[in-house]
Each structure stands twice: as structure tokens, then as C-alpha cells.
Design a protein around this motif. Structure first.
Motif, PDB file in Angstrom:
ATOM      1  N   UNK A 176      -7.832   5.415   3.413  1.00 39.51           N
ATOM      2  CA  UNK A 176      -8.855   6.205   4.073  1.00 39.51           C
ATOM      3  C   UNK A 176      -9.600   7.164   3.155  1.00 39.51           C
ATOM      4  N   UNK A 177      -8.974   7.573   2.061  1.00 38.53           N
ATOM      5  CA  UNK A 177      -9.650   8.511   1.168  1.00 38.53           C
ATOM      6  C   UNK A 177      -9.350   8.158  -0.290  1.00 38.53           C
ATOM      7  N   UNK A 178      -9.972   8.873  -1.199  1.00 35.02           N
ATOM      8  CA  UNK A 178      -9.771   8.587  -2.618  1.00 35.02           C
ATOM      9  C   UNK A 178      -8.986   9.714  -3.289  1.00 35.02           C
ATOM     10  N   UNK A 179      -8.247  10.466  -2.505  1.00 39.68           N
ATOM     11  CA  UNK A 179      -7.492  11.594  -3.051  1.00 39.68           C
ATOM     12  C   UNK A 179      -6.363  11.090  -3.952  1.00 39.68           C
ATOM     13  N   UNK A 180      -5.952  11.921  -4.896  1.00 39.58           N
ATOM     14  CA  UNK A 180      -4.836  11.533  -5.764  1.00 39.58           C
ATOM     15  C   UNK A 180      -3.536  11.388  -4.972  1.00 39.58           C
ATOM     16  N   UNK A 181      -2.654  10.547  -5.464  1.00 34.80           N
ATOM     17  CA  UNK A 181      -1.333  10.363  -4.842  1.00 34.80           C
ATOM     18  C   UNK A 181      -0.587  11.695  -4.843  1.00 34.80           C
ATOM     19  N   UNK A 182       0.127  11.965  -3.744  1.00 30.97           N
ATOM     20  CA  UNK A 182       0.876  13.215  -3.672  1.00 30.97           C
ATOM     21  C   UNK A 182       2.335  13.044  -4.068  1.00 30.97           C
TER      22      UNK A 182
ATOM     23  N   UNK B 201       3.648   3.695  -7.570  1.00 32.30           N
ATOM     24  CA  UNK B 201       2.502   4.607  -7.533  1.00 32.30           C
ATOM     25  C   UNK B 201       2.916   5.886  -8.233  1.00 32.30           C
ATOM     26  N   UNK B 202       1.936   6.554  -8.851  1.00 28.51           N
ATOM     27  CA  UNK B 202       2.245   7.744  -9.637  1.00 28.51           C
ATOM     28  C   UNK B 202       1.496   8.961  -9.096  1.00 28.51           C
ATOM     29  N   UNK B 203       2.236  10.027  -8.909  1.00 28.16           N
ATOM     30  CA  UNK B 203       1.679  11.288  -8.429  1.00 28.16           C
ATOM     31  C   UNK B 203       0.480  11.699  -9.289  1.00 28.16           C
ATOM     32  N   UNK B 204      -0.590  12.122  -8.612  1.00 24.84           N
ATOM     33  CA  UNK B 204      -1.772  12.603  -9.317  1.00 24.84           C
ATOM     34  C   UNK B 204      -2.799  11.542  -9.657  1.00 24.84           C
ATOM     35  N   UNK B 205      -2.428  10.271  -9.553  1.00 23.05           N
ATOM     36  CA  UNK B 205      -3.381   9.201  -9.860  1.00 23.05           C
ATOM     37  C   UNK B 205      -4.115   8.787  -8.583  1.00 23.05           C
ATOM     38  N   UNK B 206      -5.318   8.227  -8.725  1.00 26.11           N
ATOM     39  CA  UNK B 206      -6.050   7.800  -7.526  1.00 26.11           C
ATOM     40  C   UNK B 206      -5.281   6.714  -6.777  1.00 26.11           C
ATOM     41  N   UNK B 207      -5.277   6.827  -5.468  1.00 29.43           N
ATOM     42  CA  UNK B 207      -4.597   5.830  -4.648  1.00 29.43           C
ATOM     43  C   UNK B 207      -5.581   4.841  -4.065  1.00 29.43           C
TER      44      UNK B 207
END
Length: 141
Positions: A84-90, A43-49
Motif C-alpha cells: 500500500x505504501x513505499x515506506x521503509x521496512x520497520x 526483508x531488511x529494516x529501513x529498506x524500501x518494501x
């Protein structure tokens, strides 16, 4: 990997710890097994999870802003908030060895919740407990 093995692995995930064997079996059926080669960015930081991953074997580095902040090993997991959400990967998670993972996608997770509404209540309680512990730890640090 047998389904009951996936179920047993999932039992160790805090978010799923209140689920019954039957509920865990349903969640396990929704999961895929994934093999990842060393040096693969999972997984890449900033991309949708959209996926949750549970490590069965191997290790990965967790980095934020290009700096390694942790190592994750078998039994640990990441991406649970993506269910649970569509936030970007941290953070970025990169395999440092060959890995075997259990993957649960948001679409499959939603289908489980639609079929087993009681699971949603259990998951919310577990997530609230986790947030409470983290909040208490941040106050004491």
C-alpha cells in the motif's frame, strides 16, 4: 503448490478475508512461490518494501534495531503494508530455517486492483478494521 492451495493459504490472511473465491484465485495467480534457505535475510529494516510474504513452511526471526522481537511461523505473514505504501521496512525478517513463502509484489498487486476494483474496497475495510483493533489495544495497554 497448486493455485487452489495458494488461494486457500491467502484466505487466512486478514487483509484478504473478505474476498470471494474468484477474487482470491486472481490474487493467487499474481503470487510467486519462493524457497528461502536458513539464515537468509528476507526483508531488511529501513529498506524500501515492495513485497508481501505469507509463510507456508519454516520459521523466521523478526528484529528491530538488531533485537529479536518476534518469531513468525506458517500461516503468518509480513510486508502487507508494502503493498500500500513505499515506506521503509520497520523490521528485519531473517529465516531461522529453510522456508517456503508465497510472495506478492506491489506491481502484481496493483494489476489485480486495476482488474478487480471491488477488491480495493474490501481491502480498505479490512485494513481499517485492523487499525481500529490496534488503536483500541494501544489505548487499553
Amino acid at each position: 503448490m497448486a493455485r487452489n492451495t495458494k488461494r486457500d493459504q491467502l484466505r487466512g490472511v486478514q487483509m484478504f478475508s473478505a474476498c470471494t473465491d474468484k477474487e482470491l484465485a486472481q490474487i493467487a495467480r499474481a503470487c510467486d512461490e519462493v524457497a528461502v534457505a536458513a539464515d537468509t535475510v528476507i526483508v531488511e529494516e529501513g529498506t524500501p518494501g515492495e513485497d508481501f510474504f505469507l509463510i507456508v513452511s519454516g520459521e523466521a526471526a523478526v528484529s528491530r534495531g538488531g533485537r529479536i522481537v518476534a518469531t513468525v511461523v506458517p500461516g503468518q505473514y509480513f510486508g502487507e503494508l508494502s503493498l500500500l505504501d513505499m515506506a521503509p521496512r520497520n523490521a528485519t525478517v531473517t529465516a531461522t530455517s529453510a522456508m517456503k513463502l508465497i510472495r506478492l509484489g506491489r506491481q502484481e498487486f496493483d494489476a489485480v486492483l486495476d482488474s478487480w476494483p471491488g477488491v480495493a474496497h474490501k481491502l480498505l475495510r479490512q485494513m481499517a478494521r485492523r487499525l481500529r483493533v490496534e488503536d483500541q489495544q494501544s489505548v487499553t495497554n
